[in-house]
Write a protein that holds these residues in place. Structure first.
Motif, PDB file in Angstrom:
ATOM      1  N   LEU A  90       0.837  -1.203   0.000  1.00 26.55           N
ATOM      2  CA  LEU A  90       0.000   0.000   0.000  1.00 26.55           C
ATOM      3  C   LEU A  90       0.872   1.253   0.000  1.00 26.55           C
ATOM      4  N   GLU A  91       0.625   2.135  -0.950  1.00 29.35           N
ATOM      5  CA  GLU A  91       1.457   3.343  -1.083  1.00 29.35           C
ATOM      6  C   GLU A  91       0.591   4.547  -1.403  1.00 29.35           C
ATOM      7  N   TYR A  92       0.837   5.622  -0.678  1.00 28.53           N
ATOM      8  CA  TYR A  92       0.058   6.850  -0.834  1.00 28.53           C
ATOM      9  C   TYR A  92       0.459   7.638  -2.079  1.00 28.53           C
ATOM     10  N   ASP A  93       1.755   7.661  -2.363  1.00 28.61           N
ATOM     11  CA  ASP A  93       2.319   8.570  -3.364  1.00 28.61           C
ATOM     12  C   ASP A  93       2.427   7.877  -4.727  1.00 28.61           C
ATOM     13  N   GLU A  94       1.674   8.396  -5.700  1.00 32.70           N
ATOM     14  CA  GLU A  94       1.656   7.786  -7.047  1.00 32.70           C
ATOM     15  C   GLU A  94       3.058   7.746  -7.669  1.00 32.70           C
ATOM     16  N   ARG A  95       3.861   8.761  -7.367  1.00 28.52           N
ATOM     17  CA  ARG A  95       5.221   8.833  -7.920  1.00 28.52           C
ATOM     18  C   ARG A  95       6.089   7.704  -7.341  1.00 28.52           C
ATOM     19  N   HIS A  96       5.963   7.457  -6.041  1.00 26.75           N
ATOM     20  CA  HIS A  96       6.683   6.341  -5.427  1.00 26.75           C
ATOM     21  C   HIS A  96       6.207   5.022  -6.028  1.00 26.75           C
ATOM     22  N   ALA A  97       4.884   4.904  -6.180  1.00 22.59           N
ATOM     23  CA  ALA A  97       4.315   3.656  -6.699  1.00 22.59           C
ATOM     24  C   ALA A  97       4.823   3.373  -8.113  1.00 22.59           C
ATOM     25  N   ASP A  98       4.999   4.429  -8.932  1.00 26.90           N
ATOM     26  CA  ASP A  98       5.510   4.249 -10.300  1.00 26.90           C
ATOM     27  C   ASP A  98       6.919   3.672 -10.286  1.00 26.90           C
ATOM     28  N   VAL A  99       7.759   4.237  -9.421  1.00 27.04           N
ATOM     29  CA  VAL A  99       9.138   3.738  -9.315  1.00 27.04           C
ATOM     30  C   VAL A  99       9.119   2.292  -8.830  1.00 27.04           C
TER      31      VAL A  99
END
Ligand code: SAH
Ligand code: DHB
Ligand code: MG
Length: 226
Positions: A90-99
């Motif tokens: 589970l990740e809040y930040d779409e940018r983190h999730a993309d990486v």
């Protein structure tokens, strides 16, 4: 960095070479996280391997992670499962999730790992149907640690393991009158670990590449009969 911290780092490097021995993909993941400008707050190699060893010990086939960042800890956890295992992170930040999505694919784990983007407290009710989990690793926004532990208790199978990162934070945790919501919530989470009759719990302080910090670790015992 103090001389003491430098020594912790050198000992971690020694352990990485002699016993942790991470696969090459972990260095590549770290490099991609750095390139993408993500904060350098992933677990260290020896800490990632600890998560991996614990996951193997419970023969985890269904893992929940709260707090993905670039997927570094995710890959340590996911590689501990047989190929039929599944991990939800589970990740809040779409940018983190993309990486993370790219790193997970690079590790050959795209078919086993699912990233849910959003605030974990919003996505957890949905994820609950995918439990019970063999292992829950909590490493997200610290003010919600107490709520995350409550979820982990609800979603863990008997015989499973719950791990909470960053419980020491340079010793901040012992400040009983702290007005820092991260400290308040982590202290409440530790009290839950200590008081829940289902849990067999400990916390260990760690030093190394990530400074002075620690994990709380609990084994989930049999469900209490009413
Ligand atoms: N487990 C990772 C590090 C996670 S860092 C590793 O060791 O490799 C903490 C992550 O939690 C960050 O990516 C941050 O964006 C995410 N986060 C913060 N608040 C969150 C929330 N409410 N729900 C889900 N993730 C959150
Ligand atoms: C921070 C978060 C982490 O999960 C961690 O391991 C280290 C630092 C932070 O938010 O500063
Ligand atoms: Mg952490």
């Amino acid at each position: 960095m103090t001389e003491q911290e430098q020594t912790w780092l050198e000992v971690d490097r020694y352990l990485d070479g002699v016993i942790v021995r991470p696969a090459d993909v972990f260095e590549a993941i770290t490099a991609r996280c750095d390139e993408a400008g993500l904060p350098a707050i992933a677990v260290s190699p020896s800490q990632g391997k600890l998560l991996h060893v614990l996951a193997r010990m419970v023969q985890a086939r269904n893992i929940l992670e709260i707090g993905t960042l670039g997927g570094y800890s995710t890959v340590w956890l996911a590689t501990a499962m047989e190929s039929d295992g599944r991990l939800i992170t589970l990740e809040y930040d779409e940018r983190h999730a993309d990486v993370a999505r790219r790193n997970i694919a690079m590790a050959g784990l795209a078919d086993r790992v699912e990233i849910r983007v959003g605030a974990a407290l919003d996505t957890l009710p949905d994820v609950a149907g995918r439990g019970p989990f063999d292992m829950v690793f909590i490493d997200a926004d610290k003010p919600n640690n107490k709520a995350y532990i409550e979820w982990a208790l609800k979603l863990s199978r008997p015989g499973g393991v719950i791990v909470l990162d960053n419980v020491i934070r340079d010793g901040e945790v012992i400040e009983p009158t702290s007005d820092d919501p991260r400290v308040i919530s982590t202290r409440a989470a530790l009290e839950l670990f200590g008081n829940d009759p289902r849990l067999v719990s400990t916390a260990v302080q760690t030093v190394g590449a990530k400074g002075w910090d620690g994990f709380a670790i609990a084994w989930v015992g049999p469900a209490q009969s009413a």
